[in-house]
Design a protein around this motif. Sequence first.
Motif, PDB file in Angstrom:
ATOM      1  N   GLN A  86      27.191  36.597  30.394  1.00 40.21           N
ATOM      2  CA  GLN A  86      28.294  37.175  29.633  1.00 40.21           C
ATOM      3  C   GLN A  86      29.620  36.601  30.131  1.00 40.21           C
ATOM      4  O   GLN A  86      29.802  36.383  31.321  1.00 40.21           O
ATOM      5  CB  GLN A  86      28.297  38.699  29.781  1.00 40.21           C
ATOM      6  CG  GLN A  86      29.266  39.415  28.864  1.00 40.21           C
ATOM      7  CD  GLN A  86      29.176  40.917  29.039  1.00 40.21           C
ATOM      8  OE1 GLN A  86      29.300  41.434  30.146  1.00 40.21           O
ATOM      9  NE2 GLN A  86      28.949  41.642  27.942  1.00 40.21           N
ATOM     10  N   ARG A  87      30.543  36.377  29.184  1.00 45.66           N
ATOM     11  CA  ARG A  87      31.853  35.869  29.570  1.00 45.66           C
ATOM     12  C   ARG A  87      32.654  36.958  30.290  1.00 45.66           C
ATOM     13  O   ARG A  87      32.711  38.094  29.852  1.00 45.66           O
ATOM     14  CB  ARG A  87      32.645  35.402  28.340  1.00 45.66           C
ATOM     15  CG  ARG A  87      32.204  34.066  27.805  1.00 45.66           C
ATOM     16  CD  ARG A  87      33.297  33.358  27.045  1.00 45.66           C
ATOM     17  NE  ARG A  87      33.991  34.226  26.086  1.00 45.66           N
ATOM     18  CZ  ARG A  87      35.048  33.841  25.386  1.00 45.66           C
ATOM     19  NH1 ARG A  87      35.532  32.623  25.520  1.00 45.66           N
ATOM     20  NH2 ARG A  87      35.619  34.659  24.522  1.00 45.66           N
ATOM     21  N   ARG A  88      33.235  36.574  31.410  1.00 43.58           N
ATOM     22  CA  ARG A  88      34.078  37.478  32.173  1.00 43.58           C
ATOM     23  C   ARG A  88      35.371  36.746  32.545  1.00 43.58           C
ATOM     24  O   ARG A  88      35.474  35.521  32.410  1.00 43.58           O
ATOM     25  CB  ARG A  88      33.362  37.946  33.448  1.00 43.58           C
ATOM     26  CG  ARG A  88      32.091  38.756  33.173  1.00 43.58           C
ATOM     27  CD  ARG A  88      32.369  40.119  32.591  1.00 43.58           C
ATOM     28  NE  ARG A  88      31.154  40.843  32.269  1.00 43.58           N
ATOM     29  CZ  ARG A  88      30.546  41.681  33.085  1.00 43.58           C
ATOM     30  NH1 ARG A  88      31.014  41.861  34.307  1.00 43.58           N
ATOM     31  NH2 ARG A  88      29.454  42.321  32.701  1.00 43.58           N
ATOM     32  N   LEU A 106      38.275  32.107  31.986  1.00 41.64           N
ATOM     33  CA  LEU A 106      37.018  32.729  31.602  1.00 41.64           C
ATOM     34  C   LEU A 106      35.834  31.920  32.128  1.00 41.64           C
ATOM     35  O   LEU A 106      35.875  30.692  32.174  1.00 41.64           O
ATOM     36  CB  LEU A 106      36.921  32.844  30.078  1.00 41.64           C
ATOM     37  CG  LEU A 106      38.037  33.619  29.376  1.00 41.64           C
ATOM     38  CD1 LEU A 106      37.719  33.781  27.897  1.00 41.64           C
ATOM     39  CD2 LEU A 106      38.269  34.974  30.016  1.00 41.64           C
ATOM     40  N   GLU A 165      31.189  32.311  32.736  1.00 41.54           N
ATOM     41  CA  GLU A 165      29.969  33.019  32.355  1.00 41.54           C
ATOM     42  C   GLU A 165      29.296  33.578  33.599  1.00 41.54           C
ATOM     43  O   GLU A 165      28.807  32.833  34.442  1.00 41.54           O
ATOM     44  CB  GLU A 165      29.020  32.068  31.626  1.00 41.54           C
ATOM     45  CG  GLU A 165      27.823  32.768  31.004  1.00 41.54           C
ATOM     46  CD  GLU A 165      26.937  31.808  30.232  1.00 41.54           C
ATOM     47  OE1 GLU A 165      26.884  31.925  28.991  1.00 41.54           O
ATOM     48  OE2 GLU A 165      26.319  30.927  30.861  1.00 41.54           O
ATOM     49  N   VAL A 166      29.295  34.911  33.720  1.00 43.86           N
ATOM     50  CA  VAL A 166      28.645  35.535  34.862  1.00 43.86           C
ATOM     51  C   VAL A 166      27.140  35.613  34.597  1.00 43.86           C
ATOM     52  O   VAL A 166      26.706  35.732  33.446  1.00 43.86           O
ATOM     53  CB  VAL A 166      29.220  36.952  35.115  1.00 43.86           C
ATOM     54  CG1 VAL A 166      28.777  37.941  34.057  1.00 43.86           C
ATOM     55  CG2 VAL A 166      28.825  37.471  36.500  1.00 43.86           C
ATOM     56  N   SER A 188      24.413  36.175  40.666  1.00 42.71           N
ATOM     57  CA  SER A 188      25.849  35.896  40.716  1.00 42.71           C
ATOM     58  C   SER A 188      26.216  35.041  41.926  1.00 42.71           C
ATOM     59  O   SER A 188      27.333  34.503  41.987  1.00 42.71           O
ATOM     60  CB  SER A 188      26.646  37.204  40.745  1.00 42.71           C
ATOM     61  OG  SER A 188      26.458  37.947  39.557  1.00 42.71           O
ATOM     62  N   ARG A 239      35.880  43.165  40.847  1.00 42.02           N
ATOM     63  CA  ARG A 239      34.760  42.848  39.973  1.00 42.02           C
ATOM     64  C   ARG A 239      35.247  42.163  38.703  1.00 42.02           C
ATOM     65  O   ARG A 239      36.260  42.547  38.123  1.00 42.02           O
ATOM     66  CB  ARG A 239      33.995  44.120  39.598  1.00 42.02           C
ATOM     67  CG  ARG A 239      33.222  44.717  40.749  1.00 42.02           C
ATOM     68  CD  ARG A 239      32.063  43.843  41.166  1.00 42.02           C
ATOM     69  NE  ARG A 239      31.099  43.694  40.080  1.00 42.02           N
ATOM     70  CZ  ARG A 239      30.217  42.698  39.994  1.00 42.02           C
ATOM     71  NH1 ARG A 239      30.191  41.752  40.912  1.00 42.02           N
ATOM     72  NH2 ARG A 239      29.369  42.659  38.988  1.00 42.02           N
ATOM     73  N   PRO A 240      34.537  41.117  38.226  1.00 39.01           N
ATOM     74  CA  PRO A 240      34.950  40.449  36.984  1.00 39.01           C
ATOM     75  C   PRO A 240      34.651  41.329  35.779  1.00 39.01           C
ATOM     76  O   PRO A 240      33.536  41.847  35.647  1.00 39.01           O
ATOM     77  CB  PRO A 240      34.100  39.179  36.979  1.00 39.01           C
ATOM     78  CG  PRO A 240      32.867  39.543  37.754  1.00 39.01           C
ATOM     79  CD  PRO A 240      33.327  40.513  38.819  1.00 39.01           C
ATOM     80  N   LEU A 241      35.631  41.504  34.913  1.00 39.91           N
ATOM     81  CA  LEU A 241      35.481  42.387  33.774  1.00 39.91           C
ATOM     82  C   LEU A 241      35.595  41.616  32.460  1.00 39.91           C
ATOM     83  O   LEU A 241      35.807  40.409  32.439  1.00 39.91           O
ATOM     84  CB  LEU A 241      36.532  43.499  33.840  1.00 39.91           C
ATOM     85  CG  LEU A 241      36.445  44.414  35.073  1.00 39.91           C
ATOM     86  CD1 LEU A 241      37.579  45.422  35.075  1.00 39.91           C
ATOM     87  CD2 LEU A 241      35.098  45.119  35.139  1.00 39.91           C
ATOM     88  N   LEU A 242      35.465  42.331  31.360  1.00 39.32           N
ATOM     89  CA  LEU A 242      35.400  41.732  30.035  1.00 39.32           C
ATOM     90  C   LEU A 242      36.754  41.193  29.577  1.00 39.32           C
ATOM     91  O   LEU A 242      37.804  41.785  29.883  1.00 39.32           O
ATOM     92  CB  LEU A 242      34.902  42.762  29.022  1.00 39.32           C
ATOM     93  CG  LEU A 242      33.503  43.323  29.260  1.00 39.32           C
ATOM     94  CD1 LEU A 242      33.247  44.498  28.318  1.00 39.32           C
ATOM     95  CD2 LEU A 242      32.448  42.243  29.047  1.00 39.32           C
ATOM     96  N   HIS A 268      43.830  39.700  38.924  1.00 37.65           N
ATOM     97  CA  HIS A 268      43.392  38.342  38.614  1.00 37.65           C
ATOM     98  C   HIS A 268      44.113  37.281  39.453  1.00 37.65           C
ATOM     99  O   HIS A 268      43.964  36.093  39.182  1.00 37.65           O
ATOM    100  CB  HIS A 268      43.597  38.052  37.123  1.00 37.65           C
ATOM    101  CG  HIS A 268      42.770  38.937  36.236  1.00 37.65           C
ATOM    102  ND1 HIS A 268      43.309  39.690  35.229  1.00 37.65           N
ATOM    103  CD2 HIS A 268      41.447  39.216  36.253  1.00 37.65           C
ATOM    104  CE1 HIS A 268      42.350  40.388  34.643  1.00 37.65           C
ATOM    105  NE2 HIS A 268      41.213  40.118  35.248  1.00 37.65           N
TER     106      HIS A 268
END
Length: 217
Positions: free
Chosen positions: A33-35, A42, A44-45, A84, A99-102, A117
Motif C-alpha cells: 500500500q502507498r504510504r 510516497l 509502497e509499504v 517492512s 508510523r507511515p500513514l495514508l 514527515h
Amino acid sequence: MIAAALLALLAPVFAAVALLVAGGLGRPVLFRQRRVGRHGELFEVIKFRSMLPPDPRRGLTGDANRLTPLGRWLRSTSLDELPSLWNVLRGDMSLVGPRPLLPEYLSRYSPTQARRHEVRPGITGLAQVRGRNGLSWEEKFDLDVEYVDRRSLLMDLSILGATVRTVLRRDGISAPGVATAPEFLGTPAGTAPTDAPEVTLSTNPSGTVTAQQGRRQ
C-alpha cells in the motif's frame, strides 16, 4: 545493516509466516500500500496480509469482518510488520520513527502534525511504545512531533527496547471499539483543520511521486 542482518536471520520465520498466510488467508501473501515517507515522498509499504479481501456478498466489508483470528494473531505479535524491513533496507523507512500513514491524511494534518514527515517513518516509534492504537490520533501525532524534536541514538535504542516489551505484553493492539484503528478525519474529528496544509501530488522526472504541502488560502 541491521535490516539486512535481520532479513537474513529471520528468513525461517518469514517462510513460516508466509505459509500460514497462504494457507489461512490465501494469496497474495504480502500486502502492499502507498504510504507517505520523509518530506512527503510516497512509497509502497510491504507487510504480511492479515485480512481477507473485501467481498460484499460474504459480508466482508469492514475491518472487523475481514480480520481473521490468524490476522489478529499476526497483528498482536507484530509478525505482519516483518516484511517492512525491506522498506528499511531500501531507505524508505527507518527502524524507529513515526508510523507511515495514508496519503489521504496529508490534507488533514495541522502544520504542527505535518512535522512528523521531517524524518523517515519507522517500523516502531514513540507512539507505539506509549500506547499504540490505544491512543487518540492527536496523542499519537504529539508523540511523533516529540520524537522529531528529541530524536537521538540513545532514544532510538530505548524505543527499540520498549518495543520488545510492548509486543510481548501485546498492549494497544487495537483502538477501543474498533478492530484496528479509526480513520483520521482531521482535528477536530470529522473536519479538516482550517490551518492544515493543502497537498498536491506531483511526479518528478525520475518517476518518484511526492506530496507538496502549501498553505490553504
